[in-house]
Design a protein around this motif. Structure first.
Motif, PDB file in Angstrom:
ATOM      1  N   VAL A  46       0.809  -1.155  -0.016  1.00  0.00           N
ATOM      2  CA  VAL A  46       0.145   0.052   0.138  1.00  0.00           C
ATOM      3  C   VAL A  46       0.871   1.113   0.042  1.00  0.00           C
ATOM      4  O   VAL A  46       1.866   1.359   0.728  1.00  0.00           O
ATOM      5  N   ALA A  47       0.440   2.385  -1.006  1.00  0.00           N
ATOM      6  CA  ALA A  47       1.191   3.548  -0.987  1.00  0.00           C
ATOM      7  C   ALA A  47       0.184   4.578  -1.612  1.00  0.00           C
ATOM      8  O   ALA A  47      -0.544   4.165  -2.259  1.00  0.00           O
ATOM      9  N   ASP A  48       0.463   5.904  -1.231  1.00  0.00           N
ATOM     10  CA  ASP A  48      -0.236   6.960  -1.998  1.00  0.00           C
ATOM     11  C   ASP A  48       0.772   7.307  -3.428  1.00  0.00           C
ATOM     12  O   ASP A  48       1.591   8.005  -3.124  1.00  0.00           O
TER      13      ASP A  48
ATOM     14  N   TRP B  31      -4.446   9.721  -0.551  1.00  0.00           N
ATOM     15  CA  TRP B  31      -5.369   8.354  -0.543  1.00  0.00           C
ATOM     16  C   TRP B  31      -4.780   7.190  -0.890  1.00  0.00           C
ATOM     17  O   TRP B  31      -4.089   7.268  -1.817  1.00  0.00           O
ATOM     18  N   GLN B  32      -4.549   6.385  -0.020  1.00  0.00           N
ATOM     19  CA  GLN B  32      -3.745   5.277  -0.152  1.00  0.00           C
ATOM     20  C   GLN B  32      -4.303   4.335  -1.371  1.00  0.00           C
ATOM     21  O   GLN B  32      -5.426   3.861  -1.368  1.00  0.00           O
ATOM     22  N   ASP B  33      -3.372   3.866  -2.268  1.00  0.00           N
ATOM     23  CA  ASP B  33      -3.662   2.946  -3.257  1.00  0.00           C
ATOM     24  C   ASP B  33      -2.887   1.505  -2.882  1.00  0.00           C
ATOM     25  O   ASP B  33      -2.342   1.564  -2.023  1.00  0.00           O
ATOM     26  N   ILE B  34      -3.325   0.886  -3.746  1.00  0.00           N
ATOM     27  CA  ILE B  34      -3.116  -0.880  -3.515  1.00  0.00           C
ATOM     28  C   ILE B  34      -2.537  -1.470  -4.808  1.00  0.00           C
ATOM     29  O   ILE B  34      -2.974  -1.355  -5.654  1.00  0.00           O
ATOM     30  N   TYR B  35      -1.284  -2.244  -4.516  1.00  0.00           N
ATOM     31  CA  TYR B  35      -0.694  -3.129  -5.404  1.00  0.00           C
ATOM     32  C   TYR B  35      -0.648  -4.453  -5.043  1.00  0.00           C
ATOM     33  O   TYR B  35      -0.395  -4.734  -4.036  1.00  0.00           O
ATOM     34  N   PHE B  36      -1.462  -5.259  -6.166  1.00  0.00           N
ATOM     35  CA  PHE B  36      -1.492  -6.595  -5.858  1.00  0.00           C
ATOM     36  C   PHE B  36      -0.667  -7.288  -6.717  1.00  0.00           C
ATOM     37  O   PHE B  36      -0.516  -6.954  -7.899  1.00  0.00           O
ATOM     38  N   VAL B  37       0.167  -8.297  -6.104  1.00  0.00           N
ATOM     39  CA  VAL B  37       1.114  -9.284  -6.746  1.00  0.00           C
ATOM     40  C   VAL B  37       0.424 -10.636  -7.367  1.00  0.00           C
ATOM     41  O   VAL B  37      -0.345 -10.897  -6.825  1.00  0.00           O
ATOM     42  N   ASN B  38       0.766 -10.849  -8.603  1.00  0.00           N
ATOM     43  CA  ASN B  38       0.140 -12.189  -9.249  1.00  0.00           C
ATOM     44  C   ASN B  38       1.378 -13.248  -9.526  1.00  0.00           C
ATOM     45  O   ASN B  38       2.480 -12.835  -9.758  1.00  0.00           O
TER      46      ASN B  38
ATOM     47  N   LEU C 125      -2.371  -2.426 -10.398  1.00  0.00           N
ATOM     48  CA  LEU C 125      -2.300  -1.359  -9.146  1.00  0.00           C
ATOM     49  C   LEU C 125      -3.574  -0.651  -9.364  1.00  0.00           C
ATOM     50  O   LEU C 125      -4.334  -0.175 -10.533  1.00  0.00           O
ATOM     51  N   TYR C 126      -4.363  -0.508  -8.260  1.00  0.00           N
ATOM     52  CA  TYR C 126      -5.540  -0.144  -8.041  1.00  0.00           C
ATOM     53  C   TYR C 126      -5.494   1.098  -7.405  1.00  0.00           C
ATOM     54  O   TYR C 126      -4.751   1.662  -6.179  1.00  0.00           O
ATOM     55  N   ARG C 127      -5.855   2.233  -8.027  1.00  0.00           N
ATOM     56  CA  ARG C 127      -5.908   3.866  -7.527  1.00  0.00           C
ATOM     57  C   ARG C 127      -7.044   3.931  -6.633  1.00  0.00           C
ATOM     58  O   ARG C 127      -8.437   3.660  -7.219  1.00  0.00           O
ATOM     59  N   ASN C 128      -7.023   4.633  -5.624  1.00  0.00           N
ATOM     60  CA  ASN C 128      -8.121   5.180  -4.574  1.00  0.00           C
ATOM     61  C   ASN C 128      -8.653   5.985  -5.276  1.00  0.00           C
ATOM     62  O   ASN C 128      -8.141   7.270  -5.490  1.00  0.00           O
ATOM     63  N   ASN C 129      -9.987   6.209  -5.773  1.00  0.00           N
ATOM     64  CA  ASN C 129     -10.794   6.901  -6.231  1.00  0.00           C
ATOM     65  C   ASN C 129     -11.386   8.047  -5.104  1.00  0.00           C
ATOM     66  O   ASN C 129     -11.990   9.163  -5.407  1.00  0.00           O
ATOM     67  N   SER C 130     -11.190   7.922  -3.798  1.00  0.00           N
ATOM     68  CA  SER C 130     -11.582   8.702  -2.475  1.00  0.00           C
ATOM     69  C   SER C 130     -13.111   8.672  -2.179  1.00  0.00           C
ATOM     70  O   SER C 130     -13.585   9.515  -1.710  1.00  0.00           O
ATOM     71  N   ASP C 131     -13.688   7.908  -3.196  1.00  0.00           N
ATOM     72  CA  ASP C 131     -15.242   7.490  -2.722  1.00  0.00           C
ATOM     73  C   ASP C 131     -15.524   6.229  -2.398  1.00  0.00           C
ATOM     74  O   ASP C 131     -16.779   6.000  -2.592  1.00  0.00           O
ATOM     75  N   GLY C 132     -14.649   5.523  -1.969  1.00  0.00           N
ATOM     76  CA  GLY C 132     -14.966   4.141  -1.583  1.00  0.00           C
ATOM     77  C   GLY C 132     -14.843   3.204  -2.538  1.00  0.00           C
ATOM     78  O   GLY C 132     -14.979   1.843  -2.389  1.00  0.00           O
ATOM     79  N   THR C 133     -14.312   3.478  -3.904  1.00  0.00           N
ATOM     80  CA  THR C 133     -14.107   2.731  -4.708  1.00  0.00           C
ATOM     81  C   THR C 133     -12.508   3.068  -5.339  1.00  0.00           C
ATOM     82  O   THR C 133     -12.011   3.870  -5.229  1.00  0.00           O
TER      83      THR C 133
ATOM     84  N   ASP D 124       0.433   1.011   5.085  1.00  0.00           N
ATOM     85  CA  ASP D 124       0.500   2.426   4.898  1.00  0.00           C
ATOM     86  C   ASP D 124       1.698   3.007   5.991  1.00  0.00           C
ATOM     87  O   ASP D 124       1.815   2.644   7.113  1.00  0.00           O
ATOM     88  N   LEU D 125       2.671   4.028   5.376  1.00  0.00           N
ATOM     89  CA  LEU D 125       3.660   4.581   6.335  1.00  0.00           C
ATOM     90  C   LEU D 125       3.198   5.604   7.175  1.00  0.00           C
ATOM     91  O   LEU D 125       3.965   6.111   8.027  1.00  0.00           O
ATOM     92  N   ARG D 126       1.855   6.030   7.043  1.00  0.00           N
ATOM     93  CA  ARG D 126       1.527   7.011   7.960  1.00  0.00           C
ATOM     94  C   ARG D 126       1.345   6.424   9.311  1.00  0.00           C
ATOM     95  O   ARG D 126       1.019   5.301   9.360  1.00  0.00           O
ATOM     96  N   ALA D 127       1.694   7.148  10.306  1.00  0.00           N
ATOM     97  CA  ALA D 127       1.626   6.547  11.653  1.00  0.00           C
ATOM     98  C   ALA D 127       0.136   6.729  12.396  1.00  0.00           C
ATOM     99  O   ALA D 127      -0.216   8.103  12.567  1.00  0.00           O
ATOM    100  N   ASN D 128      -0.844   5.826  12.610  1.00  0.00           N
ATOM    101  CA  ASN D 128      -1.820   6.313  13.082  1.00  0.00           C
ATOM    102  C   ASN D 128      -1.818   5.747  14.907  1.00  0.00           C
ATOM    103  O   ASN D 128      -1.621   4.662  15.218  1.00  0.00           O
ATOM    104  N   PHE D 129      -2.389   6.860  15.766  1.00  0.00           N
ATOM    105  CA  PHE D 129      -2.635   6.408  16.894  1.00  0.00           C
ATOM    106  C   PHE D 129      -3.990   6.549  17.390  1.00  0.00           C
ATOM    107  O   PHE D 129      -4.544   7.674  17.218  1.00  0.00           O
ATOM    108  N   GLY D 130      -4.355   5.517  18.256  1.00  0.00           N
ATOM    109  CA  GLY D 130      -5.683   5.648  18.955  1.00  0.00           C
ATOM    110  C   GLY D 130      -5.515   6.415  20.079  1.00  0.00           C
ATOM    111  O   GLY D 130      -4.664   6.189  20.835  1.00  0.00           O
TER     112      GLY D 130
END
Length: 577
Positions: free
Chosen positions: A72-74, A80-87, A102-110, A515-521
């Motif tokens: 995963v990376a932007d 918005w984080q995008d996804i790379y699938f290996v085959n 490579l799937y680009r994040n459309n920022s609308d849930g798709t 995701d390289l962003r650091a998320n803290f709860g």
């Protein structure tokens, strides 16, 4: 070794007096208790149509069972984080054409498949992947481990990539080598990302073995190990293989997963390598361009019972919030997974039994995943993708299944974890042959989602429903003197009486990257008292009274927190439960 809380003797009257306020509090607020967080499978509604092709012809071999990873990376810098699938690939000349995606994040849930436009289909039998901005131009580049030659794609910054493998000098073995986990990390802290690439086994000739009277693929013990590689970034678009010079050369290793992080808090990244059926390695960074392998003396080379592991997943995280990174390694079915607690003195204690992981993972074969805080309560939980490696196992051993349910463990804040998979939503109700796992907040709502790469099946995109009212903080770090991705940077957040750390890490999990962003709860804390950042360059920055529920960008050397606003398209209707 952690100890269970001591028993104290109280008189009955004192006990009841002390207990009464708690009982009244629970009775009065039970109706307000938030529902359990659920993960919803949104793969189809998100527009992801990728299906992994394992490529077997008849009975599969290890190469066809052990993938895929996911990363995963932007990649386009839109927030918005995008996804790379290996085959996999057709290696039997049957005319079957497949590619990575490579799937680009459309920022609308798709998401949209942009592989062809981007030019990143892969060029061989793919296994794992990692992202890293190796030339510090602000756009993450993509490295894919393959059976045989690997591939490095340079991000051109305009939505396209160029294959620079030969120029960079990171192709690795030409044929026969099963390249596995990889990670970018700046081991010499010169501000440029270096690259470690693990190798599993030399497959040699196609072989089959007996599995309880049934013909199946062979265990790793049948094959010779193969050498790893450490590539130093020269700063001019090329890398130099320094494996021997760095004292990290292991020609008989059987690497699967790798993670780089500073376990001893000396400011230098160390390297953890999981081996299948061999000792796990811990390479301690000697600060002079070399490493010292200390797996045995640190306590992580073998299990607490002195056994080697299948060792698929590596995850590093401070699950008990004591300021030291702990270790999770997944293992084979009926061997159970393992948690090591970092004692802070250079040694790790295996605490799997006390933590409640041993029994809970005994009847699954665990692959990718690891630590993440899914409910934003300030304590790291655990997700693990499960699935067997022998499709024939159900014939050989009734009661063991090839496809298996994934696992979610909640951190109870006392050193113990509880399996909450059954109450975690429909994302945990269907069995798969799970492999790589990546964690990312795909919809930027402050709750971390999960994407799972499945062998021979579509992936699994699990949306974290959140809804428990807990607060969060999310940080994207941008290095200037340090590497631009800030890999190796350490963030410490103090909020609500809890101190947490995150280290920006590449690789990890199994053949994957999050995701390289650091998320803290933050639980119910509406702000953090302090946020401290320690950069690989040695620079330290401190911010105080930081408001929660925001995404911040911190640039090295700039004493301000920039709030990130994400352009958002209309949100698609959530799938019904």
């Amino acid at each position: 070794m952690p100890r269970a809380p001591q028993n104290h003797e109280y008189s009955l009257s004192i006990f009841l007096i002390g207990l009464l306020p708690s009982l009244l509090w629970v009775a009065g607020l039970s109706a307000q208790t938030p529902p359990a967080i659920e993960f919803t499978n949104i793969t189809a509604s998100a527009g992801i149509k990728f299906v992994h092709f394992k490529g077997n012809q008849g009975i599969s071999i290890n190469r066809e069972e052990f993938g895929p990873g996911i990363c995963v990376a932007d990649f386009d810098g839109d927030g918005w984080q995008d996804i790379y699938f290996v085959n996999g690939r057709d290696l039997y000349n049957r005319g079957i054409s497949v590619r990575n995606a490579l799937y680009r994040n459309n920022s609308d849930g798709t998401f949209t498949d942009v592989t062809e436009k981007a030019g990143v289909p892969g060029n061989g039998y793919g296994l794992g992947c990692v992202w890293g901005d190796y030339d510090n131009d602000g756009f993450p580049d993509l490295f894919i481990t393959q059976y045989g030659r690997n591939v490095l794609y340079h991000n051109n910054g305009n939505g396209t990539f160029s294959d620079v493998t030969d120029k960079a000098g990171v192709a690795g073995a030409e044929s026969g080598t099963f390249h596995s986990g990889a990670t970018f990390f700046d081991y010499d802290r010169d501000g440029r990302l270096d690259l470690y690439v693990g190798s599993y086994v030399d497959m040699g000739d196609r072989r089959y073995c007996d599995l309880g009277g049934v013909q199946s693929s062979c265990p790793p013990s049948v094959y010779r190990g193969s050498p790893d590689a450490l590539y130093h970034n020269n700063g001019n678009g090329t890398f130099t293989n320094v494996t021997v010079k760095a004292k990290i050369y292991q020609p008989e290793g059987k690497n699967l997963s790798v993670g780089a992080a500073d376990y001893d808090n000396d400011g230098w990244p160390d390297l953890f390598v999981a081996n299948d059926g061999l000792n796990a390695y811990l390479y301690h960074n000697q600060h002079d361009g070399t490493f010292k392998e200390i797996g045995l003396t640190s306590g992580i080379a073998l299990t607490g019972q002195g056994r080697t592991m299948a060792a698929m997943c590596i995850s590093l995280g401070d699950f008990n919030n004591d300021g030291w990174l702990d270790l999770y390694i997944s293992d084979f079915q009926r061997s159970s997974d393992h948690i090591w607690q970092n004692d802070g003195d250079g040694f790790f204690d295996e605490v799997s039994d006390y933590a409640g992981i041993t029994r809970a993972t005994h009847e699954v074969l665990s692959f990718g995943g690891g630590f993440f805080d899914y409910d934003n309560d300030g304590f790291l939980d655990i997700f693990i993708a499960n699935g067997h490696v022998y499709p024939e196992v159900e014939q050989a051993t009734p009661g063991i299944h090839y496809k298996q349910l994934n696992s979610l463990f909640h951190n109870e804040h006392n050193g113990k974890f509880v399996d909450v998979s059954k109450s975690a939503g429909n994302g945990f109700q269907t069995p798969y042959v799970g492999r790589g796992v990546a964690f990312a907040d795909f919809d930027n709502d402050g709750f971390v989602d999960v994407v799972v790469a499945n062998n021979g099946d579509p992936p699994l995109l699990l949306h974290n429903g959140g809804g428990n009212g807990n607060h969060f903080l999310n940080f994207k770090l941008v290095g200037t003197k340090s590497n631009r991705d800030a890999m190796g940077a350490r963030i410490r957040v103090v909020a609500g009486g809890i101190s947490q750390i995150r280290e920006v890490e590449g690789g990890g999990s199994y053949l994957s990257q999050s995701d390289l962003r650091a998320n803290f709860g933050l639980g119910n804390a509406a702000r953090a008292e302090t946020v401290e950042v320690k950069w690989p360059s040695g620079l330290q920055q401190v911010f105080r009274n930081v408001d929660a529920d925001k995404f911040y960008l911190i640039q090295e050397g700039t004493d301000r927190l920039d709030v990130q606003q994400f352009a958002r398209r209309p949100t698609v209707a959530p799938p019904s439960r």
